[in-house]
Design a protein around this motif. Sequence first.
Motif, PDB file in Angstrom:
ATOM      1  N   ARG A  47     -15.037   1.904  61.901  1.00 13.42           N
ATOM      2  CA  ARG A  47     -16.130   2.649  61.268  1.00 13.42           C
ATOM      3  C   ARG A  47     -17.486   2.078  61.694  1.00 13.42           C
ATOM      4  O   ARG A  47     -18.442   2.828  61.915  1.00 13.42           O
ATOM      5  N   GLY A  48     -17.568   0.752  61.796  1.00 13.13           N
ATOM      6  CA  GLY A  48     -18.822   0.123  62.182  1.00 13.13           C
ATOM      7  C   GLY A  48     -19.261   0.462  63.587  1.00 13.13           C
ATOM      8  O   GLY A  48     -20.448   0.365  63.909  1.00 13.13           O
TER       9      GLY A  48
ATOM     10  N   PHE B 205     -22.883  -5.204  61.420  1.00 17.16           N
ATOM     11  CA  PHE B 205     -23.008  -4.235  62.511  1.00 17.16           C
ATOM     12  C   PHE B 205     -24.433  -3.697  62.658  1.00 17.16           C
ATOM     13  O   PHE B 205     -24.687  -2.880  63.538  1.00 17.16           O
ATOM     14  N   ALA B 206     -25.350  -4.144  61.798  1.00 15.15           N
ATOM     15  CA  ALA B 206     -26.689  -3.557  61.755  1.00 15.15           C
ATOM     16  C   ALA B 206     -27.421  -3.682  63.090  1.00 15.15           C
ATOM     17  O   ALA B 206     -27.992  -2.697  63.598  1.00 15.15           O
ATOM     18  N   GLU B 207     -27.416  -4.880  63.672  1.00 14.34           N
ATOM     19  CA  GLU B 207     -28.168  -5.096  64.912  1.00 14.34           C
ATOM     20  C   GLU B 207     -27.590  -4.274  66.051  1.00 14.34           C
ATOM     21  O   GLU B 207     -28.330  -3.630  66.814  1.00 14.34           O
TER      22      GLU B 207
ATOM     23  N   LEU C  53     -14.866 -10.173  62.763  1.00 17.36           N
ATOM     24  CA  LEU C  53     -15.389  -8.840  63.039  1.00 17.36           C
ATOM     25  C   LEU C  53     -15.971  -8.758  64.451  1.00 17.36           C
ATOM     26  O   LEU C  53     -15.873  -7.726  65.114  1.00 17.36           O
ATOM     27  N   GLY C  54     -16.574  -9.869  64.912  1.00 20.57           N
ATOM     28  CA  GLY C  54     -17.120  -9.867  66.269  1.00 20.57           C
ATOM     29  C   GLY C  54     -16.036  -9.726  67.319  1.00 20.57           C
ATOM     30  O   GLY C  54     -16.192  -8.994  68.293  1.00 20.57           O
TER      31      GLY C  54
ATOM     32  N   GLY D 233     -28.884   2.920  68.950  1.00 20.49           N
ATOM     33  CA  GLY D 233     -29.526   4.141  68.476  1.00 20.49           C
ATOM     34  C   GLY D 233     -28.738   4.870  67.407  1.00 20.49           C
ATOM     35  O   GLY D 233     -28.914   6.071  67.213  1.00 20.49           O
ATOM     36  N   GLN D 234     -27.876   4.131  66.688  1.00 18.89           N
ATOM     37  CA  GLN D 234     -27.048   4.737  65.649  1.00 18.89           C
ATOM     38  C   GLN D 234     -27.710   4.613  64.287  1.00 18.89           C
ATOM     39  O   GLN D 234     -28.565   3.753  64.071  1.00 18.89           O
ATOM     40  N   THR D 235     -27.304   5.456  63.365  1.00 17.86           N
ATOM     41  CA  THR D 235     -27.733   5.340  61.983  1.00 17.86           C
ATOM     42  C   THR D 235     -27.112   4.076  61.375  1.00 17.86           C
ATOM     43  O   THR D 235     -26.122   3.553  61.905  1.00 17.86           O
ATOM     44  N   PRO D 236     -27.644   3.567  60.269  1.00 19.93           N
ATOM     45  CA  PRO D 236     -27.101   2.323  59.687  1.00 19.93           C
ATOM     46  C   PRO D 236     -25.620   2.407  59.347  1.00 19.93           C
ATOM     47  O   PRO D 236     -24.914   1.394  59.395  1.00 19.93           O
ATOM     48  N   ALA D 237     -25.144   3.578  59.000  1.00 15.63           N
ATOM     49  CA  ALA D 237     -23.717   3.792  58.717  1.00 15.63           C
ATOM     50  C   ALA D 237     -23.309   5.109  59.363  1.00 15.63           C
ATOM     51  O   ALA D 237     -24.140   5.995  59.567  1.00 15.63           O
TER      52      ALA D 237
END
Length: 275
Positions: A93-94, A120-122, A34-35, A128-132
Amino acid sequence: MRRLFPVTDQTTTRTSGGAAGEDGAGAAGREWSLGELAAAYAYPEPGPEPGAGGPQPWLRANMVSTLDGAAQHDGRSQPISNAADMRIFGTLRGLADVVIAGAETVRQEGYRPARARAEFAEAREAAGQTPAPAIAVVSASLDLDFGLPLFTAPSVPTLILTGAAAAPDRVATAEKAGARVVIAGDGVGVDPVRAVQALAELGHTRLLTEGGPRLLGQLVAAGVLDELCLTTSPMLTAGDAQRIAGGPTVAVPKRFELVSLLEEEGFLFGRYRRT
């Protein structure tokens, strides 16, 4: 087999085997992490919007097509996809602020809320994005099942893009269900230019659309699509399935340039930007 073909203005480099290429991809014989995918598909840094102070939105599409041009099989894209395609789907999406989809695609594909992913949380918090990402449904009629989890249980409120002439009772039903209705057109339908502007005004500048073909055709015709991420599936379906973009033919074909090309298990993952 796993390869990366990074594309530059001067040359095309083919990377395979043991050593990592300039993109940081590792050895062949394992799936893309994913990275690595997040780095390969990173959004460009937003530039200032002409005549305004805010950042300029960037709209990319993610679609899949068979070798003979079918975007679906039996009405759905899943049968022509594979695991690598779904990893890229999740990665895109992430990275996005919002995922835009046509109402028919939402119904056929059984859309659910986008989920927050720890991987993708960090990065999302730092950006400055929402968690999803939010899901934005394009619908003139608002003929949607507002009892579905997409509306009743999203981590970020679902948006509905519609026109100013949308039926007031359907708008009220959508808002009662928890959706946020965004007007993006003067009539019943949605103006693609207005839709992109409206999302940017809400702070969504990293835009991703997953179609369907009718919506993508409208975005192409309106000249608002900046990038196409196209999976070419090594399958043949014949029949009369839709292409990735539908609707009226544009007067002059839109020219896009190849930015990068990944390959895994015979599937090709191209990234194209408009010139």
